[in-house]
Design an enzyme around this catalytic site. Structure first.
Site, PDB file in Angstrom:
ATOM      1  N   HIS A 126       5.690   6.721  11.179  1.00 46.89           N
ATOM      2  CA  HIS A 126       5.232   6.547   9.806  1.00 46.89           C
ATOM      3  C   HIS A 126       4.396   7.796   9.523  1.00 46.89           C
ATOM      4  CE1 HIS A 126       3.833   5.025   6.125  1.00 46.89           C
ATOM      5  NE2 HIS A 126       3.267   3.900   6.478  1.00 46.89           N
ATOM      6  N   ARG A 163      11.648   3.189   3.497  1.00 49.27           N
ATOM      7  CA  ARG A 163      11.124   2.370   4.589  1.00 49.27           C
ATOM      8  C   ARG A 163      12.258   1.480   5.063  1.00 49.27           C
ATOM      9  NH1 ARG A 163       5.581  -0.732   4.978  1.00 49.27           N
ATOM     10  NH2 ARG A 163       5.063   1.410   5.505  1.00 49.27           N
ATOM     11  N   LYS A 192      24.260  -7.864  -0.745  1.00 54.38           N
ATOM     12  CA  LYS A 192      25.697  -8.169  -0.818  1.00 54.38           C
ATOM     13  C   LYS A 192      26.453  -7.513   0.329  1.00 54.38           C
ATOM     14  CE  LYS A 192      25.462  -8.356  -5.840  1.00 54.38           C
ATOM     15  NZ  LYS A 192      25.824  -7.644  -7.055  1.00 54.38           N
ATOM     16  N   ARG A 213       0.811  -1.214   0.000  1.00 53.03           N
ATOM     17  CA  ARG A 213       0.000   0.000   0.000  1.00 53.03           C
ATOM     18  C   ARG A 213       0.848   1.269   0.000  1.00 53.03           C
ATOM     19  NH1 ARG A 213      -4.518  -1.470   2.218  1.00 53.03           N
ATOM     20  NH2 ARG A 213      -3.059  -2.989   3.042  1.00 53.03           N
ATOM     21  N   THR A 214       1.770   1.375   0.936  1.00 54.68           N
ATOM     22  CA  THR A 214       2.538   2.605   1.073  1.00 54.68           C
ATOM     23  C   THR A 214       3.395   2.856  -0.159  1.00 54.68           C
ATOM     24  OG1 THR A 214       2.595   2.292   3.460  1.00 54.68           O
ATOM     25  CG2 THR A 214       4.177   3.839   2.540  1.00 54.68           C
TER      26      THR A 214
END
Lengths: 324, 187
Positions: free
Chosen positions: A138, A110, A88, A60-61
């Site tokens: 958030h 995020r 890596k 969603r975000t």
């Protein structure tokens, strides 16, 4: 050049003033209309490059940010941790510096670690938008929840909002608490004791141990997703028990003295924290939240992109505006 | 030597009224009637002028005139230099602009950049048969090849000058004033 209203980055709602939060909400209003047009696009951020850097799963975000960016005509690149140089062993700063060397303008990030957005913002020149960092904040979710509540009630001040569920691990809860308190709402939290942070009352919120009490008190409930992975960590005995004790059900809501507005940041666990009949019921604003999310993110990107000192320099001597 | 800040009235209340009456007639001529006519006002003051022009045309022609408002903030060519608190207004346009005769209404025509942005925005809403431009004041100083089709009053203002349009609906009075600046530089 006057100082930018929001500063370089949006890292959380805690550092913002009530005035700044209100201004973002006001700016989001006209952006709602852009998404209603036949051609859902304005040229505002043409030529800007935005990297969506997602070190954690998100549907969603990420899609909401991507729509916001594309509707503002920015060029976007998505980087997911899986399958990238992060696997890596590249550090966050090296990843970001490499991206910046490709002349990007903004990073939407995020990250599973609290404080990662701040860490990055301190080290690169590009604007940083926090799309969720660990259990910290958030902010765009908090803002879209505020916008949805304001749409529904016409105000935030004096509103009684109870946040229900896993408060301990929830960045959504934290951003909501800061935003709501700054705009003058009364905030309650409700959940099992194992999922409430110790001393949360000190933030100025009221703790409800029983969902029935919260429902009796509140104008709106923001029902958080029960993060199923927490169960294995021993915070909860079982999902069925959680639903039986804390589930938001039609039967419980029917006993409320007023009709409650129901929010949920998604993704929902139907039949756990929220019943289907509530989620799809007439007082649910869950899909309005999703629609508002795009408008809020457009507003944030627009406000952060505006007023860069070096661009003001380049544009000097150009009369900015016709008219008055 | 002109003292900075001196205000000269360009139009008083009667002058504004007379200019609008003439402009309303010219708009109908420009659009060859009202059949395809759509008036679109640019923020701010444009929507109020649009409202008045539409009422004048409606009184004369006896038919409703569709109208809309346009906020061009998101189409500006200078997003990097927006002020610390940019205010984005709302755009409302009648359903479909295809094959219509759209007349853009603005209060003051200056650099032409606002109109350039308005043209870009309009084309995202359809393909009008024709687009015209109507301005209450043309103050000169264009930076783009854009001209008005219908003008209330033309003045030669210096780059540092300002033209203030006050309207009854927002400001409580109808008057247009030229405010002298220091000369040179922007506003």
């Amino acid at each position: 050049m006057t100082e930018r209203f929001l500063g370089k980055d949006l890292l959380g709602l805690e550092p913002l003033t009530a005035d700044q939060i209100r201004f973002i909400l006001d700016t989001a209003e006209p952006f709602k209309e852009v998404s209603e047009r036949a051609i859902k696009k304005v040229p505002t951020l043409r030529g800007k490059t935005i990297v969506n850097l997602f070190f954690e799963a998100s549907t969603r975000t990420r899609i909401s940010f991507e729509f916001a960016e594309k509707r503002l005509s920015a060029d976007t690149v998505n980087v997911a941790a899986a399958g990238s140089s992060v696997e890596k062993g590249e550090t966050l700063v090296d990843t970001a510096r490499n991206l910046e060397a490709m002349r990007i303008d903004m990073v939407v990030m995020r990250h599973p670690s609290s404080g990662a957005a701040q860490f990055l913002a301190d080290r690169i020149r590009s604007n940083v938008v926090n799309a969720g960092d660990g259990t910290h904040e958030h902010p765009t979710q908090g803002l879209l929840d505020l916008l949805t509540l304001r749409d529904k009630f016409g105000r935030i001040e004096g509103l009684k909002v109870c946040i229900c569920g896993d408060i301990l691990h929830s960045r959504v809860a934290r951003s909501n608490i800061w935003g709501l308190l700054k705009l003058g709402a009364e905030v309650g939290v409700c959940g099992p004791a194992s999922l409430l942070p110790l001393g949360i009352e000190e933030l100025g919120v009221t703790v409800y141990r029983r969902i029935e009490d919260a429902i009796e008190w509140a104008d709106a409930l923001n029902v958080l997703r029960l993060q199923l992975e927490r169960m294995h960590a021993g915070f909860l005995p079982s999902l069925r028990e959680y639903n039986r004790v804390f589930g938001v059900t039609v039967e419980r809501l029917e006993k409320a003295p007023r009709e409650l507005v129901i929010l949920h940041p998604g993704p929902m666990n139907r039949g756990v924290e929220i019943d289907s009949r509530v989620a799809d019921g007439p007082h649910s604003v869950i899909l309005e939240q999703v629609t508002n999310g795009v408008a809020i993110r457009m507003a944030v990107l627009y406000l952060l992109a505006g007023g860069r000192p070096e661009m003001a320099e380049a544009a000097k001597g150009r009369a900015g505006e016709a008219g008055e | 030597m002109v003292v900075a800040g001196t205000r000269n009235a360009l139009l008083d209340a009667r002058g504004v009224q007379r200019a609008l009456q003439r402009m309303a007639k010219q708009i109908v001529e420009f659009a060859e009637g009202t059949e395809r006519l759509v008036l679109v006002g640019i923020h701010r003051r444009g929507p109020e002028l649009t409202q008045r022009l539409a009422r004048l045309i409606e009184a004369e022609e006896g038919v409703p005139v569709p109208r809309g408002t346009l906020d061009i903030t998101l189409y500006r060519d200078d997003v990097g230099t927006i002020g610390p608190r940019p205010v984005v207004g709302e755009t409302h346009l009648p359903e479909n602009l295809d094959a219509k005769c759209v007349v853009i209404v603005d209060d003051v025509l200056y650099t032409g950049r606002t109109v350039r942005a308005a043209l870009d925005e309009l084309t995202d809403f359809g393909r009008p048969a024709r687009i015209g431009l109507c301005a209450l004041i043309d103050r000169g100083g264009r930076e783009l090849p854009i001209q008005a089709d219908i003008v209330g009053k033309t003045v030669r203002a210096q780059p540092g000058d300002r033209v203030d349009v006050f309207l009854q609906e927002v400001d409580g009075r109808d008057v247009v004033e030229l405010v002298r600046g220091e000369g040179g530089g922007g506003k």
